[in-house]
Design a protein around this motif. Structure first.
Motif, short mmCIF file in Angstrom:
data_model
loop_
_atom_site.label_atom_id
_atom_site.label_comp_id
_atom_site.label_asym_id
_atom_site.label_seq_id
_atom_site.Cartn_x
_atom_site.Cartn_y
_atom_site.Cartn_z
N ASP A 1 0.83 -1.20 0.00
CA ASP A 1 0.00 0.00 0.00
C ASP A 1 0.87 1.26 0.00
N ALA B 1 2.62 1.83 -3.35
CA ALA B 1 1.67 2.32 -4.35
C ALA B 1 1.37 3.80 -4.13
N VAL C 1 -0.13 6.02 -7.31
CA VAL C 1 -1.16 5.26 -8.02
C VAL C 1 -2.48 5.48 -7.29
N ARG D 1 -7.12 3.19 -6.85
CA ARG D 1 -6.98 1.76 -6.62
C ARG D 1 -8.27 1.19 -6.06
N TRP E 1 -8.24 -1.64 -4.22
CA TRP E 1 -7.86 -2.15 -2.90
C TRP E 1 -7.09 -1.05 -2.19
N THR E 2 -7.63 -0.52 -1.08
CA THR E 2 -6.97 0.61 -0.44
C THR E 2 -6.69 0.37 1.02
N THR F 1 -3.60 -5.33 -15.97
CA THR F 1 -3.43 -5.48 -14.53
C THR F 1 -4.62 -4.87 -13.81
N THR G 1 -6.17 -3.73 -9.65
CA THR G 1 -5.68 -3.25 -8.35
C THR G 1 -6.59 -3.69 -7.23
N ASP G 2 -7.31 -4.80 -7.42
CA ASP G 2 -8.29 -5.16 -6.38
C ASP G 2 -7.73 -6.08 -5.30
N ARG H 1 -2.12 -8.17 -7.06
CA ARG H 1 -2.38 -7.54 -8.36
C ARG H 1 -1.89 -6.11 -8.37
N THR H 2 -1.95 -5.45 -7.21
CA THR H 2 -1.44 -4.09 -7.14
C THR H 2 0.06 -4.09 -7.43
N HIS I 1 0.57 -4.34 -11.00
CA HIS I 1 0.21 -3.06 -11.61
C HIS I 1 1.38 -2.08 -11.50
#
Lengths: 649, 163
Positions: free
Chosen positions: A189, A192, A197, A200, A202-203, A599, A601-602, A606-607, A610
């Motif tokens: 996190d 990113a 980025v 996203r 997923w945060t 790609t 970001t979930d 995967r992030t 990305h």
């Protein structure tokens, strides 16, 4: 394979089994003696002891059987999810699996996996730091000291000491979270955020993100399934009940309970009376349209007939859906019971995608009437066996090319002065210059005669390269179109529109299988390209062969004409794609990379994928390669327009 | 368009058959003088519904407890036998439905399950009747231990061959 069949066909009698059979026979003999001469029974003490021993053994075995069975010793086949396309991976899924611990064996294995994730993330972090203004000499120290972010859990991932207090750790243990995994998520996190980025999905670093694999089973091909005959062990519970009832009945001297135990023997004995299933079937497959357009739905109808002279009592049929297609309606599986001569028919719907998709051999799971033996087989089918789907480019789309051209006349405006339309420069008159290009105004003012030059318009030689290596079969979701699919659609359109502008266009694949169409022009050329794009094996499915970068580069350089410029379509799913692009660019073939973003970001993993792709794009731009970042769900023309604004001419 | 769902869904036939078998078991146990088996019916159905073998096993175990209690209380032999037949069928039919749901997902077919249930009930009933006949013949004065040993020996032979 046939060895295996004959092996499993026989029931092997192990030593333990023989002992048990002997004991049983002994008990029966003694019982018969008692029945013949009842006087013997009560006075014969040692026999009573043996009997009680056997009863206790029976109860123990019953409990053991039940527990073992329920703990997952079921012998039945878990077939793959043929409904889903198996030729595509989602970038970063492996990281999620490493973090979730599904791939690791034991605690030590898990540490190693997390260590591998740390290495990968550290490489990303260092790259990110160098792009956010940290000089190379300080990088190591910044990572070690944790000065790169405020999140202490994130910095701790790259340090030796743990940032969590004892109470934190107890809480994590209680919620079954691995402290290192929590740190890894925080680190991902923070990296990113550092790269900026946003948007996203997923945060929240304390949340493990959406499930990344289909949790209902495994996605694979039917050809991965072994043919075999196996025991399903499904009657073990019945065996357990029988042993328990008889054992307790004997112990407590309750005749009724013993009698009840006998009932379970029926199904168990049937396994030895009934034959191993060997269905003789005729299978026919029909398609309502064998040559559909992309995204069209194709109805597949399957008819299974029993042509043997035995009843097929329990047949579970899985049709061999082509690995590259998704089932969108109905089910390709069907359970049936067929009398001799009877047939069953069912249908399902697949969604067509570009390429030639062959059906696989269907999988048959045949069980005997009691279901204790399971035969897994594949069968031949008659009728249609493949779906062929060709793309039809519609819009007029093009990727801008650079001013590196051949000598032929075309429509790319070059920086070379000569005849043309757009003004270029003025130079002194040389004998032989055409009269109409002499600047007469200047002569009239009394100056020296000068010649006006216009920008010459030449044809470019463009070679479209498509990254179709196994690594490029990626999609942001299992259901989403994969990168190759998107690229192929774009390649077809770009190819035709460049041809229409009088350029010479060629086509090549970076794939395990060779695919090359030398640059050419004209309508016939388009027809050739179209056929290649639609059906060439290099573009369909994940090829099984290996791709050797050096060999492919050598081959490509021999083939590329001198003035060619390249457009590479690649999702940039690994570093090899970047190095290929940079190297070709350095060899003097101006390179434009069109990169469909595959790609997501979930989830944390995967992030990471990305972020890696973003950094690859930056590395390409550093090498003066033009990059078109083609986002998900957007037409290529918009991506081209966005990219063009930041290019220098 | 998104691919179809592939949830493990048991067929309606599987649920109904499990329920029926469970009810037969519970009814037999009730006649034999035991109430405990009634609790097993909903648990067994829930096990099939959730395609969970352990839950189904708990349900069948409850049914079986009913059979044991009825047997130990010296209920009517026929009632005990019926209860046991129902118990065995409940497991067999229920497990078959779960296995179908696992291998065939939404393609699970009721017909094949009905055929399976029919065959298994026929065999189980036959064995129950045969066992009952032997029981009637044997209870004519032979020592109880002889009967127990006879049955136990047979069971051991069949089981050790059958694992």
């Amino acid at each position: 394979m046939s060895d295996r069949l004959s092996e499993t066909d026989e029931i092997d009698l192990s030593g333990a089994t023989l002992v048990l059979v002997g004991l049983g026979a002994l008990a029966v003999t003694i019982a018969i003696v008692f029945v013949l001469d009842p006087e013997l029974a009560p006075t014969f003490d040692p026999i009573v002891v043996v009997e009680y021993l056997m009863a206790i053994l029976g109860v123990g075995a019953a409990l053991g059987l039940g527990v073992n069975y329920l703990r997952g010793e079921q012998g039945e086949l878990d077939p793959p999810l043929v409904e889903y396309r198996s030729t595509v991976t989602v970038p970063g899924t492996s990281i999620d699996a490493d973090l979730a611990g599904t791939t690791a064996e034991g605690a030590l294995g898990r540490y190693k996996r997390i260590g591998a994730v740390r290495e990968r993330l550290r490489a990303v972090l260092e790259d990110v730091l160098s792009r956010t203004g940290v000089p190379e000499s300080d990088r190591e120290e910044v990572v070690e000291s944790g000065a790169w972010t405020d999140d202490s859990a994130a910095t701790g991932f790259f340090q030796s000491s743990s940032p969590f207090s004892a109470s934190d750790r107890i809480r994590m243990r209680a919620t079954r979270q691995h402290p290192l995994v929590v740190q890894a998520r925080h680190a991902i996190d923070a990296v990113a955020s550092r790269l900026g980025v946003d948007g996203r999905e997923w945060t929240d670093p304390d949340d493990s993100g959406a499930r990344s694999e289909i949790d209902e089973g495994w996605v694979g091909r039917l050809s991965d399934v072994q043919r075999q005959i196996s025991e399903t062990d499904r009657l073990r519970i019945v065996t357990g009940l029988t042993l328990f009832a008889v054992g307790t009945g004997v112990l407590l001297d309750a005749g009724l309970v013993v009698l009840a135990g006998v009932v379970g023997l029926g199904p168990i004995a049937l396994r030895y009376v009934g034959p191993t299933p060997a269905p003789q079937l005729e299978i026919e497959r029909e398609l309502d349209d064998a040559e559909p357009d992309p995204d069209e739905q194709v109805r597949v109808t399957v008819t299974v007939s029993n042509v043997g002279d035995r009843m097929v009592s329990d047949l579970r049929y899985l049709d061999g859906v082509p690995p590259g297609l998704n089932v969108v309606d109905g089910s390709p599986r069907h359970g049936m019971a067929l009398r001799p001569g009877a047939s069953a028919r069912f249908a399902y719907v697949v969604e067509a995608e570009r390429g030639e998709h062959a059906f696989e051999e269907p999988l048959l799971i045949a069980r005997d009437v009691i279901g204790s033996v399971e035969r897994v087989e594949r069968a031949e089918t008659s009728g249609e066996s493949s779906i062929r789907c060709e793309p039809k480019p519609t819009s007029d789309l093009s990727v801008p090319v650079r001013a590196q051209t051949s000598r032929d006349v075309g429509r790319v405006v070059t920086d070379v002065g000569g005849s043309g339309l757009e003004f270029h420069s003025v130079r002194e008159y040389r004998p032989g210059d055409p009269l109409k290009r002499i600047d007469w105004n200047r002569v009239a003012r009394g100056g020296e005669p000068a010649t006006m030059q216009f920008r010459e318009e030449h044809a470019a030689t463009v070679v479209l390269l498509l990254d179709a290596r196994g690594e490029a079969f990626v999609a942001p979701e299992r259901d989403a179109p994969n990168a190759i699919e998107r690229s192929l659609g774009a390649v077809a359109e770009v190819f035709r529109s460049r041809l229409d502008r009088d350029d010479r266009v060629g086509l090549g694949a970076l794939a395990a299988e060779d695919c090359w169409l030398p640059p050419g022009a004209g309508h016939g050329h388009w027809a050739l390209a179209r056929r290649l794009l639609a059906t060439d094996p290099a573009f369909t499915e994940g090829g099984d062969g290996n791709f050797y970068t050096l060999l492919a580069m050598r081959r490509l350089r021999k083939r590329l004409p001198k003035h060619a410029q390249l457009v590479l379509f690649s999702p940039l799913a690994d570093d090899a794609a970047v190095s290929i692009a940079r190297r070709l660019h350095a060899y003097g073939y101006p390179m434009t990379v069109v990169s469909p973003d595959a790609t997501a970001t979930d989830t944390p993993g995967r992030t990471v994928a990305h972020l890696e792709r973003r950094l690859r794009l930056s590395r390409l731009r550093d090498a003066d390669v033009r990059v078109i970042d083609w986002r998900r769900d957007e037409p290529l023309s918009i991506a081209v327009d966005r990219a063009q604004r930041r290019w220098s001419r | 368009m998104v691919a179809v769902t592939v949830e493990r869904v048991p067929s309606r036939a599987g649920l109904v058959l499990t329920g029926l078998a469970g009810l037969v078991a519970a009814a037999g146990a009730l006649l034999g003088g035991s109430v405990a088996a009634l609790a097993g019916v909903p648990v067994a159905i829930l096990g099939v519904y959730r395609t969970s073998r352990p839950v189904l096993a708990v349900g069948v175990a409850l049914l079986f407890v009913g059979v044991m209690l009825a047997g130990l209380q010296d209920g009517a032999p026929v009632a005990v036998l019926v209860a046991m037949v129902g118990t065995v069928l409940a497991w067999d039919v229920g497990e078959n439905a779960i296995s179908m749901a696992g291998q065939l997902r939404t393609g699970a077919s009721g017909r094949a399950e009905v055929v399976h249930a029919g065959a298994v009930s026929a065999v189980t009933l036959t064995v129950a009747i045969a066992g009952y006949s032997v029981f009637l013949l044997a209870s004519g004065g032979q020592p109880g231990i002889a009967l127990s040993l006879l049955v136990f020996g047979t069971v051991l032979v069949v089981l050790s061959l059958g694992r």
